[in-house]
Design an enzyme around this catalytic site. Structure first.
Site, PDB file in Angstrom:
ATOM      1  N   VAL A 164      19.069  13.124  -3.921  1.00 19.21           N
ATOM      2  CA  VAL A 164      18.039  13.601  -3.048  1.00 19.21           C
ATOM      3  C   VAL A 164      17.798  15.158  -3.327  1.00 19.21           C
ATOM      4  O   VAL A 164      16.600  15.601  -3.076  1.00 19.21           O
ATOM      5  CB  VAL A 164      18.799  13.568  -1.434  1.00 19.21           C
ATOM      6  CG1 VAL A 164      17.848  14.247  -0.368  1.00 19.21           C
ATOM      7  CG2 VAL A 164      18.838  12.187  -1.092  1.00 19.21           C
ATOM      8  N   ALA A 212      15.326  15.163  -6.179  1.00 22.62           N
ATOM      9  CA  ALA A 212      14.029  14.743  -5.554  1.00 22.62           C
ATOM     10  C   ALA A 212      13.249  15.740  -4.817  1.00 22.62           C
ATOM     11  O   ALA A 212      11.958  15.711  -4.886  1.00 22.62           O
ATOM     12  CB  ALA A 212      13.719  13.358  -4.760  1.00 22.62           C
ATOM     13  N   GLU A 213      14.119  16.624  -3.974  1.00 22.62           N
ATOM     14  CA  GLU A 213      13.443  17.534  -2.890  1.00 22.62           C
ATOM     15  C   GLU A 213      13.081  18.916  -3.545  1.00 22.62           C
ATOM     16  O   GLU A 213      12.020  19.286  -3.350  1.00 22.62           O
ATOM     17  CB  GLU A 213      14.525  17.704  -1.809  1.00 22.62           C
ATOM     18  CG  GLU A 213      14.602  16.523  -0.713  1.00 22.62           C
ATOM     19  CD  GLU A 213      13.386  16.207   0.063  1.00 22.62           C
ATOM     20  OE1 GLU A 213      12.490  17.085   0.108  1.00 22.62           O
ATOM     21  OE2 GLU A 213      13.239  15.283   0.781  1.00 22.62           O
ATOM     22  N   SER A 214      14.063  19.369  -4.384  1.00 20.88           N
ATOM     23  CA  SER A 214      13.846  20.683  -4.613  1.00 20.88           C
ATOM     24  C   SER A 214      14.060  20.832  -6.298  1.00 20.88           C
ATOM     25  O   SER A 214      13.927  22.024  -7.003  1.00 20.88           O
ATOM     26  CB  SER A 214      14.675  21.776  -4.170  1.00 20.88           C
ATOM     27  OG  SER A 214      16.218  21.527  -4.151  1.00 20.88           O
ATOM     28  N   TYR A 257       8.592   8.328  -3.015  1.00 17.88           N
ATOM     29  CA  TYR A 257       9.658   9.307  -2.925  1.00 17.88           C
ATOM     30  C   TYR A 257      10.882   8.454  -2.836  1.00 17.88           C
ATOM     31  O   TYR A 257      12.074   8.744  -3.473  1.00 17.88           O
ATOM     32  CB  TYR A 257       9.368   9.996  -1.546  1.00 17.88           C
ATOM     33  CG  TYR A 257      10.780  10.984  -1.382  1.00 17.88           C
ATOM     34  CD1 TYR A 257      11.118  12.015  -1.771  1.00 17.88           C
ATOM     35  CD2 TYR A 257      11.727  10.406  -0.124  1.00 17.88           C
ATOM     36  CE1 TYR A 257      12.194  12.814  -1.253  1.00 17.88           C
ATOM     37  CE2 TYR A 257      12.876  11.123   0.407  1.00 17.88           C
ATOM     38  CZ  TYR A 257      13.129  12.190  -0.428  1.00 17.88           C
ATOM     39  OH  TYR A 257      14.339  13.016  -0.070  1.00 17.88           O
TER      40      TYR A 257
END
Length: 367
Positions: free
Chosen positions: A240, A243-245, A329
């Protein structure tokens, strides 16, 4: 004087032998006396007695010589007329009596017929009344039978309804019991997991050659601590963050999300994150949010990742399915998670093989 006596004797004899008194056969039609018989008698007298007038009809006024004969004849005629009148009166009275009797008999007959008709009508009326009573009784019995059947049907329906309610109650009790047992099991599992997580320490490899850990195990301690406290798989947390930051603690989106896990202000307040820019607190808040989503969607990682990215309301409005704009995503996160799990399996297989080889070698040495 002698002539008068002879005359009277002859008349009496003739009247005794061949006299038939006149009776009118149809007294209702005419009441007149026929004088033909008297004329015949007078003709006979003329033959016997000389010096008599030719006809009593024609010679009404006689001489003084024949005055006595005239007087006798008139007397005779009046006697015959009175006799005829008397007989006619008797006959008339008899006829009238007969008529009266016939009328009475006719009246009786008609009265009898009328009585018979009235009796028939009365009997018919009684029969109709009986039939009507029977019909009404039949209708009343049918109504009573219908009411009885309806009552029976209602009682059956009530029994069925009560049985259904009882079954539903039993089902509810059974479901509640099952739910309680499940809750107990979950609670026990949670306690066991906490105990297990407390004993086990996550050791994340920092290999430069590994494709998954390209950043050389960055933020490994914070991820291990968050995984240990929340029970979320550290590989999922790492995927996660990637994928997010992309492991950038200063990352900020146009919507206002901040940090490694890209927490929104409302989410941070919800899960007790005071400083979103701090890497440890950001990872802890994101781990708590992931734990909540996994629990809500019953361990479905695809829905949990879709709700983390797009929001819980969007997933609910989409009918509990992954929205189309978050599929990329979700696939990215899950691909990274499965890749890391495969590597772990491979490493565990290698360890098993090496342990088997060691055992074999040790056995050979003992021999």
């Amino acid at each position: 004087m002698v002539k008068i006596v002879i005359w009277a004797f002859v008349i009496i004899a003739l009247s005794a032998c061949s006299h038939t008194p006149y009776v009118n056969q149809n007294p209702v039609v005419s009441k007149k006396v026929d004088l033909t018989a008297i004329d015949q008698k007078v003709a006979k007298l003329d033959k016997i007695v000389p010096n008599k007038p030719a006809s009593l009809k024609t010679d009404v006024s006689l001489s003084s010589k024949n005055f006595e004969t005239q007087k006798f004849i008139t007397k005779l005629e009046s006697d015959e007329l009175t006799e005829a009148k008397r007989k006619w009166n008797e006959r008339h009275i008899a006829v009238e009596r007969e008529r009266e009797q016939r009328k009475k008999a006719e009246k009786k007959r008609r009265l009898e017929i009328a009585r018979n008709k009235a009796e028939k009508k009365r009997r018919l009326k009684i029969a109709r009344n009986k039939a009507e009573k029977k019909r009404r009784l039949k209708i009343a019995r049918n109504k009573a039978e219908k009411k009885r059947r309806l009552k029976i049907a209602r009682n059956k329906a009530k029994k069925k309804r009560r049985l259904k309610i009882a079954r539903n109650k039993a089902k509810k009790k059974r479901r509640l019991k099952i739910a309680r047992n499940k809750a107990k099991k979950k609670r026990r599992l949670k306690i066991a997991r906490k105990k297990r997580l407390g004993k086990k320490r996550y050791k994340i490899a920092r290999s430069r050659s590994s494709k998954y850990y390209k950043v050389n195990g960055l933020y490994g301690k914070q991820i291990a601590r968050a995984a240990r406290r929340t029970g979320v798989d550290p590989r999922l947390l790492r995927s996660v963050i990637k994928a997010e930051s992309n492991f950038n603690a200063r990352a900020r989106s146009s919507a206002g999300a901040v940090g490694l896990m890209q927490l929104m202000p409302a989410t941070a307040r919800r899960f007790g994150v005071k400083n979103r820019r701090n890497a440890g607190s950001n990872i802890m808040g994101g781990a708590r949010y992931l734990r909540y989503l996994l629990k809500r969607y019953r361990g479905n990682k695809r829905l949990a990742m879709a709700a983390y990215n797009a929001g819980e309301g969007r997933v609910r409005r989409n009918g509990g399915k992954v929205p189309s704009y978050t599929k990329r995503y979700v696939n990215k996160v899950l691909r990274g998670y499965h890749r890391s799990s495969k590597k772990k399996r491979r490493s565990s297989k290698k360890k098993r093989r090496s342990s088997k080889k060691k055992r074999r070698s040790s056995k050979k040495k003992r021999k």
